[in-house]
Design a protein around this motif. Structure first.
Motif, mmCIF file in Angstrom:
data_model
loop_
_atom_site.group_PDB
_atom_site.id
_atom_site.type_symbol
_atom_site.label_atom_id
_atom_site.label_comp_id
_atom_site.label_asym_id
_atom_site.label_seq_id
_atom_site.Cartn_x
_atom_site.Cartn_y
_atom_site.Cartn_z
ATOM 1 N N ASP A 84 -2.967 3.818 14.969
ATOM 2 C CA ASP A 84 -2.075 4.955 14.752
ATOM 3 C C ASP A 84 -2.238 5.498 13.345
ATOM 4 N N ASN A 85 -1.939 6.805 13.188
ATOM 5 C CA ASN A 85 -1.884 7.396 11.854
ATOM 6 C C ASN A 85 -0.830 6.659 11.039
ATOM 7 N N PHE A 86 -1.051 6.593 9.734
ATOM 8 C CA PHE A 86 -0.090 5.949 8.849
ATOM 9 C C PHE A 86 0.053 6.829 7.607
ATOM 10 N N VAL A 87 1.260 7.377 7.442
ATOM 11 C CA VAL A 87 1.562 8.206 6.281
ATOM 12 C C VAL A 87 2.511 7.416 5.397
ATOM 13 N N VAL A 88 2.129 7.261 4.134
ATOM 14 C CA VAL A 88 2.959 6.539 3.166
ATOM 15 C C VAL A 88 3.415 7.550 2.106
ATOM 16 N N PRO A 89 4.669 8.015 2.193
ATOM 17 C CA PRO A 89 5.150 9.019 1.250
ATOM 18 C C PRO A 89 5.202 8.520 -0.194
ATOM 19 N N ASP A 90 5.499 7.205 -0.361
ATOM 20 C CA ASP A 90 5.604 6.619 -1.695
ATOM 21 C C ASP A 90 5.071 5.187 -1.626
ATOM 22 N N VAL A 91 3.877 4.972 -2.189
ATOM 23 C CA VAL A 91 3.244 3.648 -2.086
ATOM 24 C C VAL A 91 4.076 2.557 -2.759
ATOM 25 N N ALA A 92 4.880 2.926 -3.727
ATOM 26 C CA ALA A 92 5.707 1.935 -4.420
ATOM 27 C C ALA A 92 6.742 1.317 -3.479
ATOM 28 N N ALA A 93 7.082 2.014 -2.413
ATOM 29 C CA ALA A 93 8.079 1.527 -1.463
ATOM 30 C C ALA A 93 7.454 0.785 -0.287
ATOM 31 N N GLN A 94 6.142 0.617 -0.303
ATOM 32 C CA GLN A 94 5.421 0.000 0.815
ATOM 33 C C GLN A 94 5.066 -1.442 0.479
ATOM 34 N N ASP A 95 5.509 -2.390 1.318
ATOM 35 C CA ASP A 95 5.269 -3.815 1.068
ATOM 36 C C ASP A 95 3.791 -4.192 1.136
ATOM 37 N N ASN A 96 3.112 -3.788 2.203
ATOM 38 C CA ASN A 96 1.738 -4.223 2.439
ATOM 39 C C ASN A 96 0.754 -3.171 1.921
ATOM 40 N N TYR A 97 0.910 -2.792 0.655
ATOM 41 C CA TYR A 97 0.043 -1.781 0.050
ATOM 42 C C TYR A 97 -0.897 -2.450 -0.941
ATOM 43 N N LYS A 105 0.151 7.801 -5.714
ATOM 44 C CA LYS A 105 1.581 7.823 -5.383
ATOM 45 C C LYS A 105 1.838 7.819 -3.879
ATOM 46 N N SER A 106 0.867 8.320 -3.094
ATOM 47 C CA SER A 106 1.041 8.381 -1.641
ATOM 48 C C SER A 106 -0.320 8.286 -0.970
ATOM 49 N N GLU A 107 -0.293 8.017 0.348
ATOM 50 C CA GLU A 107 -1.540 7.809 1.072
ATOM 51 C C GLU A 107 -1.358 8.222 2.533
ATOM 52 N N ILE A 108 -2.449 8.699 3.129
ATOM 53 C CA ILE A 108 -2.479 8.974 4.559
ATOM 54 C C ILE A 108 -3.783 8.403 5.100
ATOM 55 N N VAL A 109 -3.671 7.712 6.225
ATOM 56 C CA VAL A 109 -4.839 7.126 6.880
ATOM 57 C C VAL A 109 -4.789 7.522 8.355
ATOM 58 N N VAL A 110 -5.909 8.079 8.842
ATOM 59 C CA VAL A 110 -5.995 8.529 10.226
ATOM 60 C C VAL A 110 -7.195 7.839 10.869
ATOM 61 N N PRO A 111 -6.969 7.133 11.994
ATOM 62 C CA PRO A 111 -8.068 6.400 12.627
ATOM 63 C C PRO A 111 -9.125 7.334 13.208
ATOM 64 N N LEU A 112 -10.344 6.818 13.243
ATOM 65 C CA LEU A 112 -11.509 7.527 13.760
ATOM 66 C C LEU A 112 -11.963 6.829 15.033
ATOM 67 N N PHE A 113 -11.922 7.553 16.136
ATOM 68 C CA PHE A 113 -12.304 6.983 17.423
ATOM 69 C C PHE A 113 -13.622 7.584 17.894
ATOM 70 N N ALA A 114 -14.506 6.740 18.398
ATOM 71 C CA ALA A 114 -15.739 7.193 19.044
ATOM 72 C C ALA A 114 -15.877 6.391 20.337
ATOM 73 N N ASN A 115 -16.095 7.083 21.422
ATOM 74 C CA ASN A 115 -16.217 6.430 22.739
ATOM 75 C C ASN A 115 -15.021 5.527 23.038
ATOM 76 N N GLY A 116 -13.831 5.985 22.648
ATOM 77 C CA GLY A 116 -12.608 5.259 22.948
ATOM 78 C C GLY A 116 -12.307 4.067 22.057
ATOM 79 N N GLN A 117 -13.164 3.806 21.070
ATOM 80 C CA GLN A 117 -12.952 2.659 20.183
ATOM 81 C C GLN A 117 -12.662 3.139 18.763
ATOM 82 N N ASN A 118 -11.744 2.441 18.097
ATOM 83 C CA ASN A 118 -11.442 2.713 16.690
ATOM 84 C C ASN A 118 -12.610 2.174 15.861
#
Length: 151
Positions: A84-97, A105-118
């Motif tokens: 799943d997409n993961f948007v972190v508005p404030d990395v300081a508030a994120q435990d597993n960062y 200060k912030s991060e966005i990660v969007v998965p890349l799928f090819a042939n149905g696989q991440n």
């Protein structure tokens, strides 16, 4: 530049048969980094499902020590597991960062799928708190759909 203006540029890059796949990915990173003010680090990570690790691919921005990330660790590692997409508005508030730089200060990660696989993800860091919107998510999903055609 707007996301709508960037879309044909991304498609033109992925369709350019005179470039290698890594050259295309790097040019996409450069385009996004230079066109969107709050995209301060843009890169791709690719999954090795045998070792359950992500490996840094082409990127633009500050150098990073995080060239290999175990699945589940940090934002990127969590996306490798959740798909799943993961948007972190404030990395300081994120435990597993995993801190890359005090300027991030912030991060966005969007998965890349090819042939149905991440197979990886696009990862973007910003020096601004909470800049990412649903429009960023939809645009980066488009970018990844174009990139997936290379695999």
């Amino acid at each position: 530049m707007t996301f709508q203006e960037l879309k044909p540029k991304v498609t033109a890059i992925t369709s350019n048969n005179s470039l290698t796949r890594d050259e295309k990915l790097l040019i996409i990173c450069q385009l996004l980094n230079s066109s969107i003010e709050y995209y301060n680090w843009v890169g791709f990570y690719f999954a090795n499902h045998d070792t359950k690790t992500l490996h840094l691919g082409p990127y633009v921005g500050a150098e990073t020590d995080h060239t290999v990330i175990p699945f589940g660790k940090g934002i990127c590692g969590q996306v490798a597991v959740s798909n799943d997409n993961f948007v972190v508005p404030d990395v300081a508030a994120q435990d597993n960062y995993i801190a890359c730089s005090f300027t991030v200060k912030s991060e966005i990660v969007v998965p890349l799928f090819a042939n149905g696989q991440n197979i990886g993800q696009i990862d973007i860091d910003s020096h601004v708190i909470d800049p990412f919107t649903e429009a960023d998510e939809r645009f980066l999903e488009f970018v990844n759909e174009e990139v997936a055609k290379l695999y």
